[in-house]
Design a protein around this motif. Structure first.
Motif, PDB file in Angstrom:
ATOM      1  N   ALA A  10       0.829  -1.201   0.000  1.00 15.08           N
ATOM      2  CA  ALA A  10       0.000   0.000   0.000  1.00 15.08           C
ATOM      3  C   ALA A  10       0.859   1.245   0.000  1.00 15.08           C
ATOM      4  O   ALA A  10       0.589   2.216  -0.721  1.00 15.08           O
ATOM      5  CB  ALA A  10      -0.922  -0.016   1.224  1.00 15.08           C
ATOM      6  N   LEU A  11       1.939   1.219   0.791  1.00 13.59           N
ATOM      7  CA  LEU A  11       2.788   2.401   0.895  1.00 13.59           C
ATOM      8  C   LEU A  11       3.581   2.629  -0.387  1.00 13.59           C
ATOM      9  O   LEU A  11       3.888   3.775  -0.729  1.00 13.59           O
ATOM     10  CB  LEU A  11       3.736   2.273   2.090  1.00 13.59           C
ATOM     11  CG  LEU A  11       3.074   2.453   3.444  1.00 13.59           C
ATOM     12  CD1 LEU A  11       4.062   2.226   4.558  1.00 13.59           C
ATOM     13  CD2 LEU A  11       2.479   3.847   3.566  1.00 13.59           C
ATOM     14  N   VAL A  12       3.924   1.550  -1.106  1.00 13.34           N
ATOM     15  CA  VAL A  12       4.604   1.728  -2.388  1.00 13.34           C
ATOM     16  C   VAL A  12       3.706   2.527  -3.331  1.00 13.34           C
ATOM     17  O   VAL A  12       4.163   3.437  -4.030  1.00 13.34           O
ATOM     18  CB  VAL A  12       4.979   0.363  -3.005  1.00 13.34           C
ATOM     19  CG1 VAL A  12       5.432   0.539  -4.443  1.00 13.34           C
ATOM     20  CG2 VAL A  12       6.074  -0.280  -2.204  1.00 13.34           C
ATOM     21  N   GLY A  13       2.405   2.207  -3.292  1.00 12.65           N
ATOM     22  CA  GLY A  13       1.462   2.982  -4.089  1.00 12.65           C
ATOM     23  C   GLY A  13       1.513   4.458  -3.728  1.00 12.65           C
ATOM     24  O   GLY A  13       1.474   5.328  -4.598  1.00 12.65           O
ATOM     25  N   ALA A  22       4.085   6.015  -2.460  1.00 17.14           N
ATOM     26  CA  ALA A  22       5.350   6.598  -2.889  1.00 17.14           C
ATOM     27  C   ALA A  22       5.374   6.810  -4.403  1.00 17.14           C
ATOM     28  O   ALA A  22       5.885   7.819  -4.899  1.00 17.14           O
ATOM     29  CB  ALA A  22       6.508   5.690  -2.473  1.00 17.14           C
ATOM     30  N   VAL A  23       4.789   5.860  -5.156  1.00 17.27           N
ATOM     31  CA  VAL A  23       4.852   5.947  -6.614  1.00 17.27           C
ATOM     32  C   VAL A  23       3.868   6.977  -7.139  1.00 17.27           C
ATOM     33  O   VAL A  23       4.231   7.865  -7.919  1.00 17.27           O
ATOM     34  CB  VAL A  23       4.567   4.572  -7.250  1.00 17.27           C
ATOM     35  CG1 VAL A  23       4.431   4.694  -8.746  1.00 17.27           C
ATOM     36  CG2 VAL A  23       5.664   3.602  -6.901  1.00 17.27           C
ATOM     37  N   GLY A  24       2.606   6.863  -6.714  1.00  9.72           N
ATOM     38  CA  GLY A  24       1.588   7.691  -7.336  1.00  9.72           C
ATOM     39  C   GLY A  24       0.900   8.648  -6.390  1.00  9.72           C
ATOM     40  O   GLY A  24      -0.081   9.287  -6.759  1.00  9.72           O
ATOM     41  N   GLY A  25       1.379   8.754  -5.157  1.00 18.54           N
ATOM     42  CA  GLY A  25       0.814   9.736  -4.237  1.00 18.54           C
ATOM     43  C   GLY A  25      -0.508   9.315  -3.642  1.00 18.54           C
ATOM     44  O   GLY A  25      -1.226  10.140  -3.100  1.00 18.54           O
ATOM     45  N   SER A  26      -0.878   8.026  -3.730  1.00 10.07           N
ATOM     46  CA  SER A  26      -2.101   7.648  -3.067  1.00 10.07           C
ATOM     47  C   SER A  26      -2.023   6.198  -2.627  1.00 10.07           C
ATOM     48  O   SER A  26      -1.554   5.335  -3.354  1.00 10.07           O
ATOM     49  CB  SER A  26      -3.281   7.941  -3.983  1.00 10.07           C
ATOM     50  OG  SER A  26      -4.051   6.843  -4.220  1.00 10.07           O
ATOM     51  N   VAL A  74       3.922  15.569   4.191  1.00 12.11           N
ATOM     52  CA  VAL A  74       3.580  14.174   4.463  1.00 12.11           C
ATOM     53  C   VAL A  74       2.079  13.995   4.329  1.00 12.11           C
ATOM     54  O   VAL A  74       1.312  14.911   4.582  1.00 12.11           O
ATOM     55  CB  VAL A  74       4.031  13.742   5.864  1.00 12.11           C
ATOM     56  CG1 VAL A  74       5.498  13.428   5.864  1.00 12.11           C
ATOM     57  CG2 VAL A  74       3.690  14.786   6.887  1.00 12.11           C
ATOM     58  N   SER A  75       1.700  12.785   3.949  1.00 13.65           N
ATOM     59  CA  SER A  75       0.276  12.533   3.776  1.00 13.65           C
ATOM     60  C   SER A  75      -0.337  12.113   5.110  1.00 13.65           C
ATOM     61  O   SER A  75       0.260  11.329   5.848  1.00 13.65           O
ATOM     62  CB  SER A  75       0.102  11.425   2.747  1.00 13.65           C
ATOM     63  OG  SER A  75      -1.203  10.964   2.784  1.00 13.65           O
ATOM     64  N   GLY A  94      -6.159   6.101  -5.663  1.00 18.14           N
ATOM     65  CA  GLY A  94      -5.996   6.969  -6.816  1.00 18.14           C
ATOM     66  C   GLY A  94      -7.270   7.474  -7.461  1.00 18.14           C
ATOM     67  O   GLY A  94      -7.201   8.132  -8.483  1.00 18.14           O
ATOM     68  N   TRP A  95      -8.447   7.187  -6.887  1.00 20.82           N
ATOM     69  CA  TRP A  95      -9.698   7.649  -7.499  1.00 20.82           C
ATOM     70  C   TRP A  95     -10.228   8.847  -6.744  1.00 20.82           C
ATOM     71  O   TRP A  95     -10.065   8.962  -5.543  1.00 20.82           O
ATOM     72  CB  TRP A  95     -10.737   6.526  -7.528  1.00 20.82           C
ATOM     73  CG  TRP A  95     -10.194   5.271  -8.085  1.00 20.82           C
ATOM     74  CD1 TRP A  95      -9.984   4.105  -7.420  1.00 20.82           C
ATOM     75  CD2 TRP A  95      -9.740   5.054  -9.415  1.00 20.82           C
ATOM     76  NE1 TRP A  95      -9.428   3.174  -8.244  1.00 20.82           N
ATOM     77  CE2 TRP A  95      -9.270   3.731  -9.478  1.00 20.82           C
ATOM     78  CE3 TRP A  95      -9.668   5.846 -10.577  1.00 20.82           C
ATOM     79  CZ2 TRP A  95      -8.748   3.169 -10.639  1.00 20.82           C
ATOM     80  CZ3 TRP A  95      -9.148   5.284 -11.722  1.00 20.82           C
ATOM     81  CH2 TRP A  95      -8.704   3.967 -11.753  1.00 20.82           C
ATOM     82  N   ALA A  96     -10.907   9.710  -7.472  1.00 20.00           N
ATOM     83  CA  ALA A  96     -11.428  10.934  -6.857  1.00 20.00           C
ATOM     84  C   ALA A  96     -12.494  10.581  -5.821  1.00 20.00           C
ATOM     85  O   ALA A  96     -13.160   9.553  -5.938  1.00 20.00           O
ATOM     86  CB  ALA A  96     -12.021  11.829  -7.938  1.00 20.00           C
ATOM     87  N   PRO A  97     -12.687  11.444  -4.793  1.00 20.19           N
ATOM     88  CA  PRO A  97     -13.436  11.097  -3.598  1.00 20.19           C
ATOM     89  C   PRO A  97     -14.685  10.236  -3.688  1.00 20.19           C
ATOM     90  O   PRO A  97     -14.641   9.178  -3.093  1.00 20.19           O
ATOM     91  CB  PRO A  97     -13.704  12.453  -2.962  1.00 20.19           C
ATOM     92  CG  PRO A  97     -12.449  13.148  -3.218  1.00 20.19           C
ATOM     93  CD  PRO A  97     -11.985  12.694  -4.571  1.00 20.19           C
ATOM     94  N   PRO A  98     -15.757  10.546  -4.381  1.00 23.47           N
ATOM     95  CA  PRO A  98     -16.897   9.696  -4.036  1.00 23.47           C
ATOM     96  C   PRO A  98     -16.696   8.229  -4.403  1.00 23.47           C
ATOM     97  O   PRO A  98     -17.404   7.389  -3.900  1.00 23.47           O
ATOM     98  CB  PRO A  98     -18.066  10.308  -4.816  1.00 23.47           C
ATOM     99  CG  PRO A  98     -17.474  11.222  -5.781  1.00 23.47           C
ATOM    100  CD  PRO A  98     -16.099  11.548  -5.375  1.00 23.47           C
ATOM    101  N   PHE A  99     -15.736   7.930  -5.268  1.00 22.88           N
ATOM    102  CA  PHE A  99     -15.640   6.555  -5.742  1.00 22.88           C
ATOM    103  C   PHE A  99     -14.633   5.696  -4.997  1.00 22.88           C
ATOM    104  O   PHE A  99     -14.485   4.528  -5.282  1.00 22.88           O
ATOM    105  CB  PHE A  99     -15.346   6.532  -7.238  1.00 22.88           C
ATOM    106  CG  PHE A  99     -16.482   7.094  -8.001  1.00 22.88           C
ATOM    107  CD1 PHE A  99     -17.708   6.472  -7.943  1.00 22.88           C
ATOM    108  CD2 PHE A  99     -16.361   8.250  -8.720  1.00 22.88           C
ATOM    109  CE1 PHE A  99     -18.796   6.992  -8.609  1.00 22.88           C
ATOM    110  CE2 PHE A  99     -17.437   8.774  -9.384  1.00 22.88           C
ATOM    111  CZ  PHE A  99     -18.663   8.157  -9.341  1.00 22.88           C
TER     112      PHE A  99
END
Lengths: 239, 493, 119
Positions: free
Chosen positions: A183-186, A188-192, B2-3, B62-67
Motif C-alpha cells: 500500500a505504501l509503495v502505491g 510513494a509511486v503515485g501519491g495515493s 507528508v500525507s 488513486g480515485w477521486a473522492p466519491p468513488f
C-alpha cells in the motif's frame, strides 16, 4: 405459548420495518437509483461494473472493489482479524487453571492417514482460491478460511501433532507487513495509498489486475495463519 | 508534505511486526507503541497549520473522492488525532514499566491498534470506513479490558462485548439503510443529497446510527458497560478508554448528526439526554467507594457535559464541548495513571486506602490533586476555562431551555466538587491506615512520573493560556457545523 | 401477496435481526446470547446483500470478455458484507474466548449467577 406470541410479535415488527424500506425508492432496484443507473457519476455499483475491468484489469469486480476501490476497508478488516487472534491469545493466556488434559484416544490409522493425505490438498485448494481471487468467485478471505480448515482437520484427525504457533506468528506478521508495504509503495509511486501501480496485464488471465492478486495472496496467507493461530489457541496446544 | 494517511498506515505496520520483534528480542515490543505515537504526534502537529487553512482531502487507490475511500484531515480531525497521539504517547511511556505480567507483547500490539482505531475514526470521510475503524477500536478494547484475567475483568469484558456487538449491528443496519437510500457511502456525497430522501427514512437510519455509536459514546441509557469496563481494565488502558475511546464515539455521533444529516431538530432531545447522563454519572460517582469506579462514573458525567455543549449547535457551544473533550482527556488520563501506581502500592482500590498518600507519594499526589481540581473546574486549571466556556455558550444562546439545563448541569458540577474534594482531603489531611504497607512510601518509577508530570504541566499551561488552543477550537467547531464547505472541500466543485 | 413480494427479503432480514435481539435480551445462557449476536449479524449481512440485489441480476464477475455490465448486481454491498462477516467472526472468536474464561471463574454460564459486578 408465550414464546409463540413474542415471536409472532417480532415478525409483525419486522414486517413493519421492512414495509417502510421496500418500495420504489430503496435499494439498487429502487426507481430513484434506477433512474440514475446510466449515470456513472452518481451510481457506485454501476460505475464499478462498467469501468472496473478497464481500470483494474480484474475480471472479478468484487475483488477490485475489495482490494482497490475500498482497499482501505480491507486493510482495516485484516487488522480486525489480527486483533481477534491477538486478543484471543491475551484472554486465554492468563488462564491459571490449565485445561484438564484429557488423554485423547489416538485416531485410527485410516483417519490419521486420511487427514495427513488431505491436509496438503486442502492447502492447495485454499491457495488456488486466493491466487485466482481476481478472476473467479473467492479471494483472500475465502482462501484463507479454506487453508485454516486444513489446520482444523489436523487438530481433529491427528491428535498429538501440535500446531506450531511460532510459524503462525511469523507468517501473519510478514504477510501483514507485505500488505502495508504494498500500500505504501502505491503512496510513494503515485501519491495515493493502495494505488494499483503495476501494469494491468491482459484481462481475464492469471497475470492481470496489477497488485490485486499480490495483495490477495498476502491477505490469504494472513487470514489462514490468523485463523490457524485462533484454532491453535482454542485447542490449548499453544503456550 | 507528508500525507495524513501515514498517521494510520505507519502505526498499523509497526503493530503487525511487533510480534516478530517480540520473538527476536524479548524486551523490544514495549518501546514500539511509544515510537508509533511519537511519529503520529509529530505528523499531526506539523499538519495542523495546513489543515487550519483548508482541510486536506486524501484519496486512496488513486480515485477521486466519491468513488473510493477518502480521508478528510480537517481542523477537527487533526486536532483530535494530535490529542490521541499525545495521550497515547504518554500512556505508552507509562505502560513500559507498568505492564509486567501477562502477555506483554500482545498488550503492546493491542495498545497501538486501539489508538490506530481512534485515529482512523476521527480522520475518515467514509461511513463504512468509520464503522471499520470503530470496530478496530472496540474489539481491541474488549480484549484489553480482560487483560488481567481475573473474574471481574473477564466479566466486564464479556459484558462490554455483548453491548458493543449489538451496537455495531445497529450501526451496520444504519449504513445499509443509507446505502439503500443514496447509493453512496462517502459522508460528503450523502450530505449533498440528503434532502432528496423522505425525512421518515432519514430519521430511521439516523436512529439506528445514533443508537449504535451511542453505545460507545456512553450516552445515558446505553452506558451500563462503562463503569465495569473502565474500572476493571489495567490503569493505562482505563486512561485510553476514558480519555480517548468514548470521545471517538461522541465524535462519530456528532459527525453523523451534524455533517451527514444536518439534523438540528433532534438536538433538544439530545440536550435532555445529556443532562440526564451528567446527573446520573455524578450521583453514581458520589456514592462510590472504589476509586477507579468513581473515576469511570465521573467520565460519564463529563460526557454529559460534552454532549450538552454539542447539542447547543452554536459555534461557541461546539468549541466549548471540544474544549471539554481536551480538558477531560488530559485530566482523566492523569487521574487514572496516577491512581494506577497508588493502587499498585496500596494493593487496594478503596478510596479510604488513599488516605495519607500526600506525604507518602508527594509527587504523584500533587499531580492527582491537579487533575482532580481541573475536573471540578477550579481556576487556574484547564477544567475551569472549559467549563466557563460552556456556561458562556449556554448564556449566549439566550434560550430559556438551555439556561435551565445549564443550571441543572451546574448542580452536577457541585456534586463532582464534593466527591473530588473528599478524596483530596483524604490524601493530605487524614492519617494513613495503621496497616499501611511500607512500599507505599516509594514513588513510582520515572517512566510513570514523567507522563503524569507532563499531563499536570499541560493542564496548568493550557488553563493559564487558553489562547493556545482556542484558534484551533474555533476552526474545528466550524469544520463540524459548516456542512456546505465540508461537501465542497471533499467533492471539489 | 403482491403487497409483500417486493419486500419479502427485507422481512426475512429484519426477522432474523429481531430474533437475534430477542435471544440476546431474554436468554440467560451466555452461549445462547452469543448465538443471538451471531443471528443479528447474519440478518444484517443478509440485509446488506439484499440492498444491492437487482431482480434477475447476475454476479459481478466477467468470466468471459463478452459479458456485458448490464444486469450485474451492485458489487459494493458484497464487498461490505465480506468486511462485516470478518468482523462478525472476530467478535465471535473473542466472545467465545471470554466465555471460556468466565466459565473457568464462575463454573457456570448462567448470567443470573455471574454477578461479580453489578449487571
Amino acid at each position: 405459548m408465550r414464546r409463540l406470541i413474542s415471536l409472532s410479535l417480532l415478525l409483525i415488527v419486522a414486517l413493519g420495518i421492512s414495509l417502510c424500506f421496500s418500495g420504489a425508492y430503496f435499494g439498487a432496484e429502487g426507481a430513484n437509483r434506477a433512474g440514475k443507473l446510466a449515470q456513472d457519476r452518481v451510481n457506485f455499483g454501476q460505475r464499478y461494473n462498467s469501468r472496473g475491468l478497464e481500470e483494474n484489469g480484474a475480471g472479478n469486480i468484487v475483488a477490485s472493489v475489495v482490494v482497490n476501490y475500498r482497499g482501505f476497508d480491507t486493510l482495516g478488516e485484516v487488522t480486525v482479524l489480527f486483533i481477534a487472534a491477538v486478543g484471543l491469545a491475551v484472554v486465554l493466556s492468563t488462564r491459571r487453571e490449565k485445561p484438564a488434559r484429557v488423554r485423547a484416544e489416538p485416531a485410527s490409522l485410516v483417519v490419521f492417514t486420511g487427514c495427513r493425505f488431505l491436509f496438503p490438498l486442502i492447502l492447495l485448494l485454499g491457495s488456488y482460491i486466493f491466487i485466482h481471487g481476481h478472476l473467479t468467485p473467492g479471494g483472500g478471505f475465502q482462501g484463507g478460511a479454506v487453508v485454516a480448515s486444513g489446520f482444523l482437520l489436523v487438530y481433529l484427525g491427528c491428535r498429538g501433532k501440535g500446531l506450531r504457533s511460532a510459524g503462525f506468528t511469523v507468517t501473519e506478521s510478514l504477510s501483514g507487513l507485505a500488505f502495508v508495504v504494498l500500500a505504501l509503495v502505491g503512496l510513494a509511486v503515485g501519491g495515493s495509498l493502495l494505488l494499483n501501480f503495476l501494469p494491468k496485464g491482459s484481462a481475464l488471465t492469471l497475470f492481470s489486475g496489477g497488485v490485486i492478486p499480490i495483495i490477495y495472496v498476502a491477505i490469504g496467507l494472513k487470514v489462514g495463519s490468523e485463523l490457524g493461530s485462533i484454532i491453535a489457541n482454542l485447542s490449548g496446544e499453544a503456550p | 508534505m507528508v500525507s495524513p494517511i501515514l498517521l494510520i498506515a505507519v502505526p498499523l505496520g509497526l503493530a503487525f511486526i511487533t510480534p516478530l520483534l517480540g520473538l527476536a528480542r524479548k524486551g523490544a515490543p514495549r518501546y514500539v507503541p511509544a515510537v508509533a505515537m511519537l511519529f503520529n504526534l509529530l505528523v499531526s502537529v506539523s499538519l495542523l497549520p495546513d489543515a487550519l487553512r483548508a482541510p486536506i482531502v486524501v484519496r486512496t487507490a488513486g480515485w477521486a473522492p466519491p468513488f473510493s475511500i477518502h480521508l478528510v484531515a480537517g481542523p477537527l480531525g487533526l486536532l483530535l488525532s494530535s490529542l490521541i497521539a499525545l495521550i497515547g504517547l504518554l500512556v505508552a511511556v507509562y505502560g513500559m514499566d507498568y505492564i509486567r505480567e501477562g502477555a506483554t507483547t500482545r498488550y503492546h500490539v493491542l495498545s497501538i491498534l486501539i489508538l490506530v482505531g481512534a485515529t482512523g475514526v476521527v480522520l475518515t470521510g467514509d461511513v463504512f470506513n468509520l464503522f471499520v475503524f470503530f470496530e478496530i477500536l472496540c474489539i481491541s478494547s474488549y480484549a484489553l479490558v480482560a487483560y488481567w484475567g481475573d473474574s471481574a475483568s473477564v466479566e466486564a469484558g464479556a459484558k462490554y462485548l455483548i453491548q458493543g456487538a449489538i451496537g455495531s449491528s445497529f450501526v451496520l443496519i444504519g449504513i445499509g439503510l443509507l446505502y439503500g437510500a443514496f447509493g453512496a457511502l462517502s459522508m460528503a456525497d450523502i450530505a449533498a443529497n440528503v434532502s432528496s430522501v423522505s425525512s421518515f427514512r432519514l430519521f430511521v437510519s439516523l436512529a439506528f446510527l445514533i443508537t449504535g455509536f451511542g453505545v460507545e459514546a456512553a450516552v445515558f441509557p446505553l452506558n451500563a458497560w462503562l463503569p465495569d469496563a473502565h474500572s476493571s481494565a489495567p490503569s493505562s488502558i482505563s486512561a485510553i478508554l476514558s480519555g480517548i475511546a468514548i470521545k471517538a464515539g461522541i465524535y462519530a455521533v456528532a459527525r453523523v448528526v451534524y455533517t451527514i444529516y444536518g439534523a438540528q431538530s433532534i438536538l433538544p432531545f439530545v440536550a435532555l439526554l445529556s443532562v440526564a447522563t451528567l446527573l446520573i454519572g455524578e450521583m453514581c460517582a458520589f456514592s462510590q467507594n472504589d476509586i477507579k469506579r468513581l473515576l469511570a462514573y465521573s467520565s460519564i458525567g463529563q460526557m454529559g457535559l460534552i454532549v450538552f455543549g454539542l447539542a447547543m449547535a452554536s459555534a461557541t457551544g461546539v468549541s466549548a464541548a471540544l474544549f471539554v473533550v481536551i480538558s477531560h482527556a488530559l485530566a482523566k488520563a492523569l487521574l487514572f495513571l496516577a491512581s494506577g501506581y497508588m493502587i499498585l502500592r496500596t494493593g487496594s482500590r478503596e478510596v479510604s486506602s488513599l488516605n495519607g498518600m500526600g506525604t507518602r507519594m508527594p509527587l504523584t499526589s500533587l499531580c492527582f490533586t491537579v487533575g482532580a481540581f481541573s475536573l471540578v473546574g477550579l481556576p487556574p486549571f484547564v477544567g475551569f476555562a472549559s467549563k466557563f466556556m460552556i456556561v458562556r455558550a449556554a448564556l449566549e444562546t439566550a434560550d430559556t431551555f438551555f439556561v435551565v439545563l445549564l443550571a441543572i448541569a451546574l448542580i452536577g458540577t457541585v456534586i463532582e466538587g464534593a466527591y473530588f474534594l473528599r478524596i483530596v482531603q483524604g490524601l493530605y489531611f487524614k492519617p494513613a491506615p495503621q496497616q499501611a504497607r511500607e512500599e507505599t512510601r516509594k514513588e513510582p518509577p520515572l517512566s510513570a512520573l514523567v507522563p503524569v508530570g507532563v499531563l499536570a504541566a499541560l493542564i496548568v499551561a493550557v488553563g493559564l493560556y487558553p489562547g493556545l488552543v482556542e484558534r484551533a477550537l474555533g476552526a474545528a467547531a466550524n469544520d463540524l457545523l459548516d456542512r456546505d464547505s465540508y461537501v465542497q472541500n471533499v467533492m471539489g466543485d | 401477496m403482491s403487497l409483500l413480494s417486493p419486500s419479502i427479503h427485507y422481512v426475512g432480514c429484519f426477522s432474523l435481526v429481531l430474533i437475534g435481539l430477542y435471544v440476546v435480551l431474554v436468554k440467560p445462557n451466555l452461549i445462547k446470547v452469543i448465538i443471538g449476536i451471531n443471528l443479528m449479524d447474519t440478518g444484517v449481512n443478509l440485509f446488506l446483500v439484499t440492498v444491492g440485489y437487482i431482480q434477475g441480476g447476475t454476479a459481478p464477475i466477467f468470466s468471459e470478455a463478452a459479458r456485458q455490465p448490464e444486469g450485474m448486481v451492485d458489487p459494493v454491498p458484497q464487498a461490505l458484507v465480506l468486511t462485516a462477516i470478518v468482523i462478525g467472526v472476530s467478535v465471535l472468536a473473542l466472545a467465545l474466548a471470554l466465555t471460556i474464561r468466565v466459565y473457568g471463574h464462575y463454573g457456570t454460564l448462567d448470567l443470573r449467577k455471574i454477578k461479580g459486578l453489578r449487571w
